[in-house]
Design a protein around this motif. Structure first.
Motif, PDB file in Angstrom:
ATOM      1  N   ARG A 105       0.891  -1.279  -0.020  1.00 56.28           N
ATOM      2  CA  ARG A 105       0.251  -0.089  -0.083  1.00 56.28           C
ATOM      3  C   ARG A 105       0.886   1.368  -0.124  1.00 56.28           C
ATOM      4  N   LYS A 106       1.952   1.330   0.752  1.00 57.70           N
ATOM      5  CA  LYS A 106       2.786   2.331   0.892  1.00 57.70           C
ATOM      6  C   LYS A 106       3.759   2.720  -0.512  1.00 57.70           C
ATOM      7  N   ILE A 107       4.045   1.475  -0.791  1.00 61.53           N
ATOM      8  CA  ILE A 107       4.781   1.570  -2.386  1.00 61.53           C
ATOM      9  C   ILE A 107       3.988   2.112  -3.495  1.00 61.53           C
ATOM     10  N   LEU A 108       2.659   1.568  -3.343  1.00 64.72           N
ATOM     11  CA  LEU A 108       1.738   1.845  -4.404  1.00 64.72           C
ATOM     12  C   LEU A 108       1.323   3.194  -4.307  1.00 64.72           C
ATOM     13  N   GLY A 109       1.150   3.714  -3.186  1.00 62.06           N
ATOM     14  CA  GLY A 109       0.824   5.010  -3.064  1.00 62.06           C
ATOM     15  C   GLY A 109       2.031   5.958  -3.524  1.00 62.06           C
ATOM     16  N   PHE A 110       3.061   5.775  -3.132  1.00 59.21           N
ATOM     17  CA  PHE A 110       4.208   6.361  -3.480  1.00 59.21           C
ATOM     18  C   PHE A 110       4.092   6.728  -5.112  1.00 59.21           C
ATOM     19  N   VAL A 111       4.037   5.461  -5.609  1.00 57.78           N
ATOM     20  CA  VAL A 111       3.917   5.223  -7.191  1.00 57.78           C
ATOM     21  C   VAL A 111       3.024   6.151  -7.961  1.00 57.78           C
ATOM     22  N   TRP A 112       1.908   6.145  -7.162  1.00 59.22           N
ATOM     23  CA  TRP A 112       0.555   6.852  -7.637  1.00 59.22           C
ATOM     24  C   TRP A 112       1.124   8.070  -7.528  1.00 59.22           C
ATOM     25  N   VAL A 113       1.563   8.909  -6.626  1.00 59.33           N
ATOM     26  CA  VAL A 113       2.175  10.213  -6.401  1.00 59.33           C
ATOM     27  C   VAL A 113       2.933  10.619  -7.392  1.00 59.33           C
ATOM     28  N   LYS A 114       4.064   9.789  -7.753  1.00 58.80           N
ATOM     29  CA  LYS A 114       5.026   9.982  -8.673  1.00 58.80           C
ATOM     30  C   LYS A 114       4.316   9.834 -10.245  1.00 58.80           C
ATOM     31  N   THR A 115       3.439   9.135 -10.341  1.00 58.74           N
ATOM     32  CA  THR A 115       2.749   9.002 -11.719  1.00 58.74           C
ATOM     33  C   THR A 115       1.906  10.021 -12.215  1.00 58.74           C
ATOM     34  N   THR A 116       1.050  10.394 -11.140  1.00 58.19           N
ATOM     35  CA  THR A 116      -0.122  11.318 -11.232  1.00 58.19           C
ATOM     36  C   THR A 116       0.222  12.804 -10.866  1.00 58.19           C
ATOM     37  N   GLY A 117       1.049  13.032  -9.850  1.00 62.43           N
ATOM     38  CA  GLY A 117       1.353  14.150  -9.273  1.00 62.43           C
ATOM     39  C   GLY A 117       0.271  14.322  -8.252  1.00 62.43           C
ATOM     40  N   LYS A 118      -0.605  13.565  -7.982  1.00 62.05           N
ATOM     41  CA  LYS A 118      -1.658  13.764  -6.902  1.00 62.05           C
ATOM     42  C   LYS A 118      -1.502  12.777  -5.863  1.00 62.05           C
ATOM     43  N   GLU A 119      -2.102  12.903  -4.557  1.00 62.37           N
ATOM     44  CA  GLU A 119      -2.201  12.027  -3.557  1.00 62.37           C
ATOM     45  C   GLU A 119      -3.092  10.868  -3.949  1.00 62.37           C
ATOM     46  N   PRO A 120      -3.235   9.579  -3.558  1.00 67.03           N
ATOM     47  CA  PRO A 120      -4.176   8.643  -3.807  1.00 67.03           C
ATOM     48  C   PRO A 120      -5.398   9.321  -3.184  1.00 67.03           C
ATOM     49  N   PRO A 121      -6.553   8.861  -4.103  1.00 66.20           N
ATOM     50  CA  PRO A 121      -7.806   9.441  -3.360  1.00 66.20           C
ATOM     51  C   PRO A 121      -8.306   8.486  -2.086  1.00 66.20           C
ATOM     52  N   VAL A 122      -8.522   9.234  -0.997  1.00 65.40           N
ATOM     53  CA  VAL A 122      -8.807   8.848   0.242  1.00 65.40           C
ATOM     54  C   VAL A 122      -9.870   7.820   0.247  1.00 65.40           C
ATOM     55  N   ASP A 123     -10.942   8.422  -0.517  1.00 66.53           N
ATOM     56  CA  ASP A 123     -12.411   7.837  -0.499  1.00 66.53           C
ATOM     57  C   ASP A 123     -12.553   7.851  -2.219  1.00 66.53           C
ATOM     58  N   PRO A 124     -12.223   6.670  -2.816  1.00 70.91           N
ATOM     59  CA  PRO A 124     -12.731   6.545  -4.504  1.00 70.91           C
ATOM     60  C   PRO A 124     -14.202   6.695  -4.692  1.00 70.91           C
ATOM     61  N   VAL A 167      -5.013  -0.433 -10.085  1.00 74.55           N
ATOM     62  CA  VAL A 167      -3.614  -0.118  -9.636  1.00 74.55           C
ATOM     63  C   VAL A 167      -3.244  -0.921  -8.251  1.00 74.55           C
ATOM     64  N   MET A 168      -4.334  -0.496  -7.227  1.00 75.65           N
ATOM     65  CA  MET A 168      -4.217  -1.153  -5.883  1.00 75.65           C
ATOM     66  C   MET A 168      -4.677  -2.720  -5.962  1.00 75.65           C
ATOM     67  N   GLY A 169      -5.937  -3.014  -6.798  1.00 73.62           N
ATOM     68  CA  GLY A 169      -6.122  -4.546  -6.830  1.00 73.62           C
ATOM     69  C   GLY A 169      -5.041  -5.306  -7.357  1.00 73.62           C
ATOM     70  N   VAL A 170      -4.709  -5.050  -8.601  1.00 72.42           N
ATOM     71  CA  VAL A 170      -3.834  -5.589  -9.041  1.00 72.42           C
ATOM     72  C   VAL A 170      -2.155  -5.553  -8.341  1.00 72.42           C
ATOM     73  N   GLY A 171      -1.841  -4.472  -8.146  1.00 74.38           N
ATOM     74  CA  GLY A 171      -0.544  -4.267  -7.214  1.00 74.38           C
ATOM     75  C   GLY A 171      -0.634  -5.344  -5.874  1.00 74.38           C
ATOM     76  N   MET A 172      -1.685  -5.028  -5.129  1.00 70.22           N
ATOM     77  CA  MET A 172      -1.700  -5.993  -3.734  1.00 70.22           C
ATOM     78  C   MET A 172      -1.745  -7.337  -4.064  1.00 70.22           C
ATOM     79  N   SER A 173      -2.629  -7.926  -5.201  1.00 69.06           N
ATOM     80  CA  SER A 173      -2.727  -9.203  -5.637  1.00 69.06           C
ATOM     81  C   SER A 173      -1.075  -9.608  -6.102  1.00 69.06           C
ATOM     82  N   VAL A 174      -0.530  -9.177  -6.827  1.00 68.79           N
ATOM     83  CA  VAL A 174       0.635  -9.457  -7.210  1.00 68.79           C
ATOM     84  C   VAL A 174       1.829  -9.625  -6.276  1.00 68.79           C
TER      85      VAL A 174
END
Length: 94
Positions: A26-45, A61-68
């Motif tokens: 979750r931490k790594i995917l959140g970091f990647v999300w910020v670097k890719t989109t330039g925005k914080e991950p949505p707190v409540d999608p 991204v979260m579903g696939v990333g967490m599963s892998v």
């Protein structure tokens, strides 16, 4: 035929590995999300303030990333645990 009992030690280790993996992924995917989109991950999608594309992208991204991450880490941990158990059975008393 005798029922095979679950390895309680592996269940505990596997549970702890799963928790640690979920936290780290979750931490790594959140970091990647910020670097890719330039925005914080949505707190409540589900919030109407989050665009549909962003919410779906984040979910994918979260579903696939967490599963892998879970698959890779669980398989690696199980192999190491099994080899440790085999070694312990071969060399008792150590």
């Amino acid at each position: 035929m005798a029922e095979e009992r679950p390895d309680v030690a592996w269940r505990v280790v596997g549970g702890l590995v799963g928790l640690a993996t979920a936290w780290a992924a979750r931490k790594i995917l959140g970091f990647v999300w910020v670097k890719t989109t330039g925005k914080e991950p949505p707190v409540d999608p589900d919030s109407p303030e989050v665009g549909m594309g962003e919410a779906i992208g984040y979910a994918v991204v979260m579903g696939v990333g967490m599963s892998v991450a879970q698959i890779v880490v669980n398989r690696t941990a199980k192999k190491r645990y099994d080899s440790w158990r085999a070694l312990k059975q071969v060399t008792p008393g150590r």
